[in-house]
Design a protein around this motif. Structure first.
Motif, PDB file in Angstrom:
ATOM      1  N   LEU A 157       0.836  -1.194   0.000  1.00 27.25           N
ATOM      2  CA  LEU A 157       0.000   0.000   0.000  1.00 27.25           C
ATOM      3  C   LEU A 157       0.869   1.242   0.000  1.00 27.25           C
ATOM      4  CD1 LEU A 157      -2.599  -1.004   2.754  1.00 27.25           C
ATOM      5  CD2 LEU A 157      -3.009  -0.918   0.287  1.00 27.25           C
ATOM      6  N   ILE A 215      -6.913   4.644   0.652  1.00 25.70           N
ATOM      7  CA  ILE A 215      -5.620   4.184   1.169  1.00 25.70           C
ATOM      8  C   ILE A 215      -5.623   4.203   2.690  1.00 25.70           C
ATOM      9  CG2 ILE A 215      -3.170   4.770   1.315  1.00 25.70           C
ATOM     10  CD1 ILE A 215      -3.451   5.786  -1.625  1.00 25.70           C
ATOM     11  N   TYR A 272      -2.525  -2.646  -3.669  1.00 25.54           N
ATOM     12  CA  TYR A 272      -2.999  -1.401  -4.280  1.00 25.54           C
ATOM     13  C   TYR A 272      -2.518  -1.334  -5.715  1.00 25.54           C
ATOM     14  CZ  TYR A 272      -3.120   3.558  -5.508  1.00 25.54           C
ATOM     15  OH  TYR A 272      -3.339   4.754  -6.158  1.00 25.54           O
TER      16      TYR A 272
END
Length: 432
Positions: free
Chosen positions: A105, A151, A167
């Motif tokens: 991420l 996020i 992601y």
């Protein structure tokens, strides 16, 4: 041509599969050149060098190469493709599986101004997903902060997804850059999971490889900036316990059955607080009313607020009201924000690509009304259309968050797009 007795479905490894291809070539007695010519006759593009490279390595050739070569040899390619997919899946689940990376991420913000309530709600939606692949979609206009919120939520949920959090940006609204296709998405995710250079697989093959990597993993995948559902929908289900969080500018990219949450511009108090963080409390306390005016002129969108705050922070001698006055000049407001170093115009322009050109003309007409609301009947008359056609265009604009509808049958253009349409339209006829 004699019938081959080679059964690819008995092969278990990439090396055995390639060996079967070599045996097929020897069986039919064709040279590389003859195979390439026959492939061309079948409508396939297969260079001699590609055939040679595929047969000289103990790696699975691409699916299209296998299909073209086997067809050129006079065989049915379906058993070969079936065998190739099975071997690809088994290979992906081999020794590399326990070593898959899980924390992929971007760095997120722990605190987003004015987003506590919606962040908590999104955590509940995503974190309470039932068993089986599920999709939660976060929609909203350009610059409203969808990516930052997604996020942040993914970081908050990491403990609930022991299989990992991934992601990927699908580039759905990046001006001049084509959106990521579903096979490109699968290839990118597989490469990131395995921590190795990206390999190119096509269509179902790419999805199969990713599914094999994610099988039975309780995992969260953030698909950011989606333009259409087909960019990721073919990958579902990614696994029995996979969850997908999507951000998109248009509700029409959300597949049926997905949870949907619309992110709105900040409340006025929160927009003012964001500007105050950029400029410092002492400076803003002297011009509280002008600060509120500036926040409203920016549509209370975090992107525009950050641009305005950055511009003022770099000019400590300016009054806040001075920038508000310049933004209130309808024909140069957008230029003022673009001077902050944030490409506001490009971010906003990309949203126009999400709707039909005829709908953009409706948006331009609505922009001529300023900030006032306009009834459907008046817009239809101004455009010389019947109300049904005008309504369809306006509803498309509404789904793309280019206009607001305070009540059925009434519409107004969002502040940022009022600036944009004035910026790109010719005053004499409203065209561009």
């Amino acid at each position: 041509m004699k019938v081959s007795l080679i059964d690819p479905r008995e092969r278990r490894t990439p090396a055995e599969f390639v060996a079967a291809l070599r045996q097929l070539k020897e069986w039919v007695g064709l040279t590389y050149r003859q195979i390439a010519l026959r492939a061309q006759e079948n409508g396939d593009h297969l260079a001699r060098s590609t055939i040679a490279a595929a047969l000289e390595r103990d790696r699975l050739p691409r699916q299209r190469v296998v299909t073209a070569m086997v067809r050129a040899c006079g065989e049915d390619p379906r058993p070969w493709i079936e065998a190739r997919r099975r071997i690809a899946a088994a290979t992906a689940l081999g020794p590399a599986h326990p070593k898959l990376r899980s924390a992929l991420l971007p760095v997120g913000s722990n605190a987003l101004v004015g987003r506590t309530e919606v962040s908590d709600r999104l955590v509940r939606l995503v974190g309470s997903a039932d068993s089986g692949a599920s999709v939660t979609a976060l929609t909203g206009p350009a610059g409203v902060g969808k990516s930052a919120l997604a996020i942040q939520v993914a970081h908050r949920l990491r403990g609930r997804f022991p299989g990992g959090c991934l992601y990927v940006n699908l580039q759905g609204s990046v001006s001049g850059v084509p959106p990521l296709r579903s096979d490109e998405l699968a290839n990118r995710l597989a490469a990131e999971l395995e921590g190795r250079p990206q390999e190119s697989a096509e269509g179902v093959e790419a999805a199969t490889r990713l599914l094999a990597l994610l099988a039975d993993r309780q995992i969260l995948v953030v698909c950011d900036d989606v333009r259409s559902a087909d960019q990721f929908e073919s990958l579902l289900p990614l696994g029995r316990q996979a969850t997908v969080l999507v951000t998109t500018r248009t509700a029409r990219a959300v597949p049926a059955g997905a949870r949907l949450l619309s992110l709105r511009p900040l409340a006025l108090d929160d927009a003012v607080a964001l500007l105050a963080e950029e400029l410092g409390r002492e400076r803003v306390s002297r011009e509280e009313e002008e600060l509120a005016r500036l926040a409203n002129l920016c549509g209370r969108l975090p992107l525009l607020l950050h641009a305005a705050g950055r511009r003022l922070a770099a000019r400590p001698a300016w009054r806040i009201g001075a920038l508000a006055d310049r933004l209130d000049d309808g024909h140069r407001g957008l230029d003022e924000l673009c001077m902050s170093g944030i490409d506001v115009r490009a971010r906003l322009m990309a949203s126009l690509e999400l709707v039909d050109r005829s709908s953009v003309r409706v948006l331009a007409a609505l922009g001529q009304t300023g900030s006032a609301e306009a009834p459907l009947s008046a817009l239809a008359d101004a455009l010389g259309r019947d109300e049904t056609d005008a309504m369809l265009a306006l509803e498309e604009l509404l789904d793309a968050h280019l206009v607001d509808s305070p009540e059925p049958g009434r519409y107004r253009i969002a502040a940022a797009y009022r600036w944009l349409m004035r910026d790109i339209c010719r005053p004499q006829d409203g065209s561009w």
